[in-house]
Design an enzyme around this catalytic site. Structure first.
Site, PDB file in Angstrom:
ATOM      1  N   HIS A   1      -3.498  22.415  35.990  1.00 31.55           N
ATOM      2  CA  HIS A   1      -4.818  22.216  36.594  1.00 31.55           C
ATOM      3  C   HIS A   1      -4.811  20.968  37.477  1.00 31.55           C
ATOM      4  CE1 HIS A   1      -9.331  22.152  36.573  1.00 31.55           C
ATOM      5  NE2 HIS A   1      -9.098  20.857  36.738  1.00 31.55           N
ATOM      6  N   GLU A   2      -4.228  19.884  36.978  1.00 25.93           N
ATOM      7  CA  GLU A   2      -4.163  18.655  37.759  1.00 25.93           C
ATOM      8  C   GLU A   2      -3.267  18.829  38.985  1.00 25.93           C
ATOM      9  OE1 GLU A   2      -6.196  16.265  37.166  1.00 25.93           O
ATOM     10  OE2 GLU A   2      -6.897  17.302  35.375  1.00 25.93           O
TER      11      GLU A   2
ATOM     12  N   HIS B   1      -5.099  20.246  41.913  1.00 28.06           N
ATOM     13  CA  HIS B   1      -5.799  19.286  42.767  1.00 28.06           C
ATOM     14  C   HIS B   1      -4.875  18.761  43.862  1.00 28.06           C
ATOM     15  CE1 HIS B   1      -9.618  19.036  40.743  1.00 28.06           C
ATOM     16  NE2 HIS B   1      -9.069  18.724  39.580  1.00 28.06           N
TER      17      HIS B   1
ATOM     18  N   GLU C   1     -12.874  22.644  40.904  1.00 31.93           N
ATOM     19  CA  GLU C   1     -12.431  22.839  39.523  1.00 31.93           C
ATOM     20  C   GLU C   1     -12.097  24.304  39.247  1.00 31.93           C
ATOM     21  OE1 GLU C   1     -11.849  20.443  37.174  1.00 31.93           O
ATOM     22  OE2 GLU C   1     -12.123  19.133  38.894  1.00 31.93           O
TER      23      GLU C   1
END
Length: 334
Positions: free
Chosen positions: A183-184, A187, A232
């Site tokens: 998930h990070e 970004h 997100e």
């Protein structure tokens, strides 16, 4: 809303290793997953090691582009941010050398930098996730904190880094933890970190302006939060591409909503999804729609049940299935 660091509040059994080397037992039995080639060496070359690892097998999605998994709302709101005159230039001016050094030294001085020789399992999870998403691995720090959290910071032209809190490591299993790292990485893959850093600093700076400063800051903050909630959803998709199991990603969201290490084995992903469906049904009326918007307007993240519903739906989509078809095993000589 804090400008720095940038919390994502996203926040196992290991996936196939990127590299593998092992001391052979007396019976020369080595159990591994993936495809590896071994060459027998003379003992004096590696001080008694009988085998030397020649190749590692890992998964990649060839030529993965961020727009292939970017959520439509992320794409739409990114265009709006880019249309704000001077946002990028002002952000670069505000984020100078001193601020960069403060953030770097803060992490080096108060956290543990993960590497092959420091928390190697976490390092392995990050390297695997990075290879799947076709992105260079950022630095990874572990910080002592009772609040389960992970966040990413990217400074233009500098190596980005990810920070995870110790309480998050305790809360999640290894597959779930890797989903958080993915998930990070999402970004970074989508350049969210740079935009978010610049926009946060610009918003805080606007509050110091006389006259219309507060009004400008509020408008920027509202737009920023709208964009961040969409971003997100994109990064949840990156987590799914790495985990390749929607229940792993949904389990992370469920645990962040109401989990603890002592309750983890009693939580039920299917029940949480049913909860998500009931929320959507309850918020579909005009009054429910108004309450839902009031709930989320000042949030930096969508509600966990809504994120769970989104990732469940995308896992059934043709776009996701086509991306999985591009997964390939790659042997890397080491």
């Amino acid at each position: 809303m804090a400008a720095i660091p940038l919390p994502t509040l996203y926040s196992g059994g290991k996936l196939f290793p990127v590299s593998f080397c092992s001391h052979a037992t007396n019976k020369h039995t080595i159990k591994i997953s993936g495809s590896f080639q071994f060459k027998r060496l003379r003992k004096n070359k590696l001080r008694g090691n009988d085998f030397f690892c020649r190749a590692a097998s890992f998964v990649v999605i060839r030529d993965l582009d961020a727009d292939e998994f970017r959520h439509p709302l992320d794409r739409q709101n990114t265009l709006i941010l880019r249309a704000i005159p001077g946002l990028n230039e002002i952000g670069k001016a505000l984020l100078g050398t001193v601020a960069e050094q403060v953030m770097l030294l803060e992490n080096i001085g108060t956290s543990v930098l993960v590497s092959e020789n420091q928390l190697p399992e976490l390092h392995q999870l990050m390297v695997e996730a990075s290879s799947i998403l076709s992105i260079e691995s950022p630095d990874l720090y572990v910080r002592q904190s009772p609040v389960p959290n992970a966040y990413t910071l990217a400074i233009s032209g500098k190596k980005p880094f990810v920070v995870i809190h110790t309480s998050l490591v305790e809360l999640l299993n290894r597959k779930e933890l890797q989903a958080v790292l993915a998930h990070e990485l999402g970004h970074l893959k989508c350049d969210h970190g740079v935009w978010l850093t610049f926009a946060n600093i610009l918003t805080l700076g606007a509050y110091t302006l006389p006259g219309l400063g507060n009004l400008i800051a509020r408008r920027l903050e509202e737009q920023l939060l709208r964009w961040l909630r969409a971003a997100e959803l994109t990064c949840d998709r990156a987590a799914l591409l790495v985990a390749r199991d929607p229940k792993v990603v949904i389990s992370v969201l469920m645990k962040l909503a109401g989990g603890s290490p002592s309750l983890a084995d009693q939580l039920n992903v299917d029940a949480f999804l049913e909860q998500a469906r009931s929320y959507e049904k309850a918020s579909s009326s005009p009054v429910g729609w108004y309450i839902r918007n009031a709930q989320t307007r000042q949030l930096s993240h969508p509600l966990p049940v809504l994120r769970a519903r989104e990732i469940d739906e995308w896992s059934r989509s043709q776009d996701y299935k086509l991306l999985l078809q591009r997964l390939k095993w790659v042997n890397s000589v080491v």
